[in-house]
Design an enzyme around this catalytic site. Structure first.
Site, PDB file in Angstrom:
ATOM      1  CE  LYS A  18      -1.811   2.617   3.158  1.00  0.00           C
ATOM      2  NZ  LYS A  18      -1.584   3.854   2.550  1.00  0.00           N
TER       3      LYS A  18
ATOM      4  CD  GLU B  19      14.102   0.929  10.249  1.00  0.00           C
ATOM      5  OE1 GLU B  19      14.253   2.048  10.987  1.00  0.00           O
ATOM      6  OE2 GLU B  19      14.798  -0.030  10.519  1.00  0.00           O
TER       7      GLU B  19
ATOM      8  CB  CYS C 294      13.089   9.411   8.768  1.00  0.00           C
ATOM      9  SG  CYS C 294      14.405   8.656   7.477  1.00  0.00           S
TER      10      CYS C 294
HETATM   11  P1  NAD Z   1       2.408   7.605   8.434  1.00  0.00           P
HETATM   12  O1  NAD Z   1       2.899   6.685   9.588  1.00  0.00           O
HETATM   13  O2  NAD Z   1       1.524   8.492   8.828  1.00  0.00           O
HETATM   14  O3  NAD Z   1       2.038   6.622   7.111  1.00  0.00           O
HETATM   15  C1  NAD Z   1       3.068   5.749   6.841  1.00  0.00           C
HETATM   16  C2  NAD Z   1       1.977   4.767   6.075  1.00  0.00           C
HETATM   17  O4  NAD Z   1       1.195   3.948   7.032  1.00  0.00           O
HETATM   18  C3  NAD Z   1       1.034   5.233   4.995  1.00  0.00           C
HETATM   19  O5  NAD Z   1       0.975   4.498   3.984  1.00  0.00           O
HETATM   20  C4  NAD Z   1      -0.200   5.227   5.822  1.00  0.00           C
HETATM   21  O6  NAD Z   1      -1.386   5.061   5.051  1.00  0.00           O
HETATM   22  C5  NAD Z   1      -0.113   3.997   6.521  1.00  0.00           C
HETATM   23  N1  NAD Z   1      -0.999   3.890   7.912  1.00  0.00           N
HETATM   24  C6  NAD Z   1      -1.477   4.835   8.593  1.00  0.00           C
HETATM   25  N2  NAD Z   1      -2.014   4.348   9.361  1.00  0.00           N
HETATM   26  C7  NAD Z   1      -2.015   3.108   9.490  1.00  0.00           C
HETATM   27  C8  NAD Z   1      -2.604   2.074  10.186  1.00  0.00           C
HETATM   28  N3  NAD Z   1      -3.080   2.072  11.471  1.00  0.00           N
HETATM   29  N4  NAD Z   1      -2.157   0.815  10.062  1.00  0.00           N
HETATM   30  C9  NAD Z   1      -1.362   0.494   8.701  1.00  0.00           C
HETATM   31  N5  NAD Z   1      -1.033   1.563   8.141  1.00  0.00           N
HETATM   32  C10 NAD Z   1      -1.180   2.702   8.667  1.00  0.00           C
HETATM   33  O7  NAD Z   1       3.774   8.613   8.236  1.00  0.00           O
HETATM   34  P2  NAD Z   1       4.036   9.333   6.832  1.00  0.00           P
HETATM   35  O8  NAD Z   1       3.441  10.694   7.282  1.00  0.00           O
HETATM   36  O9  NAD Z   1       3.576   8.993   5.703  1.00  0.00           O
HETATM   37  O10 NAD Z   1       5.737   9.568   7.018  1.00  0.00           O
HETATM   38  C11 NAD Z   1       6.243  10.409   8.040  1.00  0.00           C
HETATM   39  C12 NAD Z   1       6.806   9.578   8.856  1.00  0.00           C
HETATM   40  O11 NAD Z   1       7.758   8.538   8.494  1.00  0.00           O
HETATM   41  C13 NAD Z   1       8.090  10.562   9.907  1.00  0.00           C
HETATM   42  O12 NAD Z   1       7.573  10.209  11.177  1.00  0.00           O
HETATM   43  C14 NAD Z   1       9.178  10.116   9.404  1.00  0.00           C
HETATM   44  O13 NAD Z   1      10.285  10.243  10.448  1.00  0.00           O
HETATM   45  C15 NAD Z   1       9.108   8.706   9.161  1.00  0.00           C
HETATM   46  N6  NAD Z   1      10.041   7.911   8.116  1.00  0.00           N
HETATM   47  C16 NAD Z   1      10.849   7.021   8.619  1.00  0.00           C
HETATM   48  C17 NAD Z   1      11.859   6.586   7.928  1.00  0.00           C
HETATM   49  C18 NAD Z   1      13.008   5.604   8.261  1.00  0.00           C
HETATM   50  O14 NAD Z   1      13.649   4.979   7.603  1.00  0.00           O
HETATM   51  N7  NAD Z   1      13.026   5.745   9.612  1.00  0.00           N
HETATM   52  C19 NAD Z   1      12.079   7.003   6.441  1.00  0.00           C
HETATM   53  C20 NAD Z   1      11.034   7.871   6.073  1.00  0.00           C
HETATM   54  C21 NAD Z   1      10.003   8.393   6.861  1.00  0.00           C
END
Ligand code: NAD
Length: 492
Positions: A179, A254, A288
């Site tokens: 997804k 992550e 991130c």
């Molecule tokens: P998010 O957690 O809001 O969403 C990430 C994904 O999870 C999306 O596809 C979303 O639709 C899905 N999602 C949302 N709720 C869910 C649930 N209850 N169950 C399963 N899936 C669900 O994050 P975002 O806003 O897309 O990204 C930003 C965040 O990602 C920041 O915190 C950033 O630091 C982190 N990030 C981490 C890394 C890493 O490698 N550590 C890399 C990039 C981004």
């Protein structure tokens, strides 16, 4: 995009077919720099995820029987396509997630690096042969695919991160249900088209567009053997806690960070200022590994502050499609509100605000982009106190605290480590003993010395500790999450 795109919404890709799915809702992808809608997509439901999982489960038995090399062939096709379409895909990434065009193209490059690494590994099989404790026996370790892998990815690296997860999972013999983030479905569409063009067997790769409910339907389904998640700590920990209770199932998460740069008394301030500016403002602080805390020794604090603030006052936002743009927009209006809340929290907790360009002047916003999600730097100084929430919670924007410390490197590390997160950090120092101390004591997964706290290399593990990760780093180490090992002993 595929030829099906006229005025019809884009579809899910399930079992080798494009499908409208079971739901009636659609959603739009928007250009964060202009607010303009880019395309419309079907919103995935639990029934769509169910169909995708069924397809992935059915396809697994045949896919796992292929050799690594045969499986990698499909990925080599994608590798070449990513390279050939580098500029075009970079532009699409920039249009959909707002990152500067140089970063959009870098996202594509990181994707092909990952595909190259994963597919190349097929020619470099690895395993352990170990002596048995009994002389007449041989012993070795063999890896097997885990089965169906659910991939859930964020918007900020909309092409690179999906390939971090999916390339290794597929080469190792698993099937995938993915997804994409709801903010970047166009990138999802293009990746699915690449798998279709590569002729990947039906059901091996499946994509369902949608929101968190579709993500939860994937992560919570018992047919999923591993969840590979990258995103916020809030969602990642929810997934890990639910999945953790289920026998045989694994979630590799992550997550975010509250990253810091330590600048010591002997630091080269040219490097320090460059490192801090790049890490805190590039990509509008939405990486991130972006730094939100600059921990600066008192001997160099004033000079560093003056130089950093001078740049923070000037860095310009601009049309992200222009080659020399330094900062693009925030991803969406809701995220602008979130950044504002973090700025307000810092103020409430006693921040001395040094730069407040959260609301940019009209003449700072590029012509024709008035409806974009623009924010500028917010920089403050505050006396370190372990109780301050503004020093602990990830903002994910150009929001930066300057913290002055007096004392040795141990003191700097006390401050540095005082967050629930442990993703990335940097030290700027001319003293190798301080660098070594940071290396050994900083609580993080990715560390940089005399460099910007930014960037990743696919042949290195990418992951964090504490609230930032749960022990399964991405990229090179993802093999641990997508395979299981069997220890064999053989009688000679
Ligand atoms: P998010 O957690 O809001 O969403 C990430 C994904 O999870 C999306 O596809 C979303 O639709 C899905 N999602 C949302 N709720 C869910 C649930 N209850 N169950 C399963 N899936 C669900 O994050 P975002 O806003 O897309 O990204 C930003 C965040 O990602 C920041 O915190 C950033 O630091 C982190 N990030 C981490 C890394 C890493 O490698 N550590 C890399 C990039 C981004």
């Amino acid at each position: 995009m595929s030829e099906q795109a006229t005025t019809d919404p884009y579809r899910h890709y399930v079992n080798g077919e494009w499908t409208d799915g079971h739901g009636s809702e659609t959603f739009d992808s928007e250009n964060p720099a202009t607010g303009e809608p880019l395309a419309t997509f079907h919103r995935g439901t639990e029934a769509d995820v169910d169909a995708a999982l069924e397809a992935a489960e059915d396809a697994f038995e045949e896919w796992r029987e292929l050799s690594h090399i045969d499986r990698a062939e499909y990925l080599w096709d994608i590798y070449h396509e990513l390279r050939e379409r580098h500029d075009e895909l970079g532009e699409i990434i920039t249009k959909e997630c707002g990152k500067e065009i140089s970063e959009g193209k870098a996202d594509v490059a990181e994707a092909w690096h990952m595909v190259e690494w994963a597919a190349g590994n097929a020619r470099h099989p690895h395993g352990d042969v170990v002596p048995s404790e009994i002389g007449s026996k041989d012993a070795y370790m063999r890896r097997k695919p885990r089965g169906v892998i659910g991939c859930i990815t964020p918007w900020n690296f909309p092409v690179a991160i999906p390939f971090w997860h999916m390339a290794i999972a597929l080469v190792e013999g698993n099937t995938v249900v993915w997804k994409p983030a709801e903010q970047t479905p166009w990138c999802g569409q293009i990746i699915a088209e690449m798998f279709e063009d590569a002729g990947i067997p039906d059901g091996v790769f499946n994509m369902v567009q949608g929101f968190g409910d579709a993500g939860a339907a994937i992560s919570e389904d018992e047919r999923v053997d591993t969840v590979l998640f990258t995103g916020s700590a809030e969602v990642g920990h929810e997934i890990a806690s639910k999945v953790g209770g289920e026998p045989g199932k694994l979630a590799a998460c992550e997550m975010g960070g509250k990253n810091g740069i330590v600048i010591t008394e002997n630091a080269d301030l040219d490097i320090a200022v460059h490192s801090a500016v790049m890490s805190s403002f590039k990509t509008t602080g939405q990486r991130c590994v972006s730094s939100e805390r600059l921990i600066v020794h008192t001997d160099v604090y004033d000079e560093f502050k003056d130089r950093y603030v001078e740049i923070a006052e000037k860095v310009a936002v601009d049309d992200p499609l222009e080659e020399d743009t330094f900062m693009g927009p925030a991803i969406e209006p809701e995220h602008v509100e979130k950044i504002q809340k973090h700025n307000d929290l810092a103020r409430q907790e006693g921040a001395e605000v040094l730069v407040d360009r959260f609301e940019l002047d009209d003449d700072e916003i590029p012509d024709g982009h008035e409806d974009g999600n623009w924010v500028g730097p917010f920089v403050y100084e505050i006396e370190y106190d372990s109780d301050l929430r503004c020093l602990k919670e990830e903002c994910f924007g150009p929001h930066v605290a300057l913290l002055e410390y007096d004392g040795d490197i141990e003191r700097a590390l006390e401050i540095h480590n005082d967050t629930p997160y442990g993703l990335a950090g940097a030290i700027i120092s001319e003293d190798y003993r301080q660098i070594n101390y940071f290396r050994d004591h900083a609580e993080l997964g990715l560390a940089y010395a005399n460099l910007p706290c930014i960037g990743a290399e696919v042949h290195l593990p990418f992951g964090g500790v504490k609230k930032s990760g749960n022990g399964y780093p991405s990229a090179r180490e993802a093999i641990e999450a997508v395979t299981e090992r069997t220890a064999w002993t053989l009688n000679n």
